[in-house]
Design a protein around this motif. Sequence first.
Motif, PDB file in Angstrom:
ATOM      1  N   ASP A  64       0.433  -1.047  -0.309  1.00 12.97           N
ATOM      2  CA  ASP A  64       0.165   0.176  -0.117  1.00 12.97           C
ATOM      3  C   ASP A  64       0.586   1.125   0.167  1.00 12.97           C
ATOM      4  N   GLY A  84      -5.201  -0.818   0.480  1.00 14.36           N
ATOM      5  CA  GLY A  84      -6.138  -1.940  -0.170  1.00 14.36           C
ATOM      6  C   GLY A  84      -7.710  -2.012   0.750  1.00 14.36           C
ATOM      7  N   GLY A 115      -3.418  -2.334  -3.160  1.00 17.51           N
ATOM      8  CA  GLY A 115      -3.697  -0.475  -3.222  1.00 17.51           C
ATOM      9  C   GLY A 115      -2.517   0.109  -4.174  1.00 17.51           C
ATOM     10  N   THR A 233     -10.552  -2.797  -6.392  1.00 11.30           N
ATOM     11  CA  THR A 233      -9.737  -1.959  -5.709  1.00 11.30           C
ATOM     12  C   THR A 233      -9.644  -0.076  -6.824  1.00 11.30           C
ATOM     13  N   CYS A 235      -7.780   3.759  -5.685  1.00 14.38           N
ATOM     14  CA  CYS A 235      -7.433   4.460  -4.676  1.00 14.38           C
ATOM     15  C   CYS A 235      -8.659   5.685  -4.122  1.00 14.38           C
TER      16      CYS A 235
END
Length: 525
Positions: A64, A84, A115, A233, A235
């Motif tokens: 991440d 994530g 992520g 997923t 952001c």
Amino acid sequence: MRDFQHPGRSAVLSTNGMCATSHPLAAQTAIDILKRGGNAMDAAIAGAVLLGICEPQMTGIGGDCFVLYSPAGSNDVRAMNGSGRAPAASDAATLRAGGLTAIAQDSPSAVTIPGAMDAFCTLSETVGNLGIDDLLAPAIHYAEEGVPVAPRVAFDWGKDAPVLNSRARDVYLVNGKVPATGQIFRVPGQAEVLRRVAKHGRDAFYTGEVAEDMVNTLTRLGGVHTLEDFANTACEATTPISGSYKGVELVEHPPNGQGATAILMLNILSHFDIADMDPLGAQRAHIEAEAAKLAYDARNRFIADADHTTRADYMLAPETAAKLAALIDPRKAMAAAAPLTESVHKDTIYITVVDKDRMAVSLIYSVFHGFGSGIATDKFGILFQSRGAGFTIAEGHPNELGGGKRPMHTIIPGMLRENGRVTMPFGVMGGAYQPNGHARVVSNLTDFGMDGQTALDAPRSFSDAGDMKVERGYSDDVRQELADMGHAVSIPDTAIGGAQAIRIDESGILIGASDPRKDGCALGY
């Protein structure tokens, strides 16, 4: 000015652009990207991805990231959350029913959806000048050709390697052994993954054969991850939070990051005359330790996924700090806060870049523990983070594991503003230490007038779960005085954290600082 008869390093000065990070190859790569017309975001992404090859125990594409950045010509600070989420089918009640009281670092339950790659691709497309193919090219090259293992990396590798599972040992050991300083480390499987992302973008990671490799590996081990979890997923752009200490504004990520902890800690410290104390004396270390205990206790109670954090305003309120400061006895240590059931760590990388147009980027990127979960994928050898171990499974807690939730994160990039002007992107690695580290750096700069390099070089202490870690840079007299106050004092086996910073001088000069606790450097041009 430092005493040139003592060991140390000078600050690095330049005018066009600068990078400070924990490995020289990543710093050089960032500068190369700037010279080719990339902006600070391009350079930070290229350097960060390469750090996953140079420091694989700290970070990688299975992890991440969080990013703060100030656009060129602006003093606004923007935030991108690249952390994530837990798989949709995750359920704390199921783990409790199985007799568990915490999430094991090396279990598939500890693996949240990575992520960082989504954030890197998104920021490259929306903020960068160059394409993601250009930014991944250096990491692809070094993943294939190999990187000589640096001294601090070799030190960390040895203590972190036991978590590696059988497949991960094939990828992250060299001829079955922990690599020594100077040995070449290669990860051709990751080069192939990065080539696919360079050509097809983020979907090459979150769908198709790469995603199938990740899901198949995790489900074989008992994980509840699905291809939909990976495909969905995304952001998230967020609004930073901030607080002021003696005219310096500290800008941080909002929850699920722990940045509010650093702001609360500085608010507590503002009730004491820190500037009148010896910067390397017991009194300052004691007050800071007590402030950390109180601020971290608030963190442990309140910080979680943004949709489940309801007391962030309480943590940032001046009256909260005033009440907590009143609990501190200047001569006696209080008991440590209740221990976390969720896991904490010390392993991450940090990179900061400022370009010729004065875009400033502060980026932190991690797999949580050393080598994360220790689980590597069957085909490509992608190492998964263990960020899910940052959840608690205590029923009703804001940070309780749940499907689609983000855990409380310890990695926090920082940014300073003074009189409304962005003056210093910076970060302090070290997991749980990071809020304390942010507060220490700000205090070093403001209370004691240290320059950036001196502020990072200075010895550190940290009250961590009842253990008052005091680096060897402090005197034995200070350690004894702290013990007399009731602290359980120890000298840590590993240096506390590592930091990087770039000050943007009013005259336009960039002044880089890099922590000697790591292998890295600041480079400019």
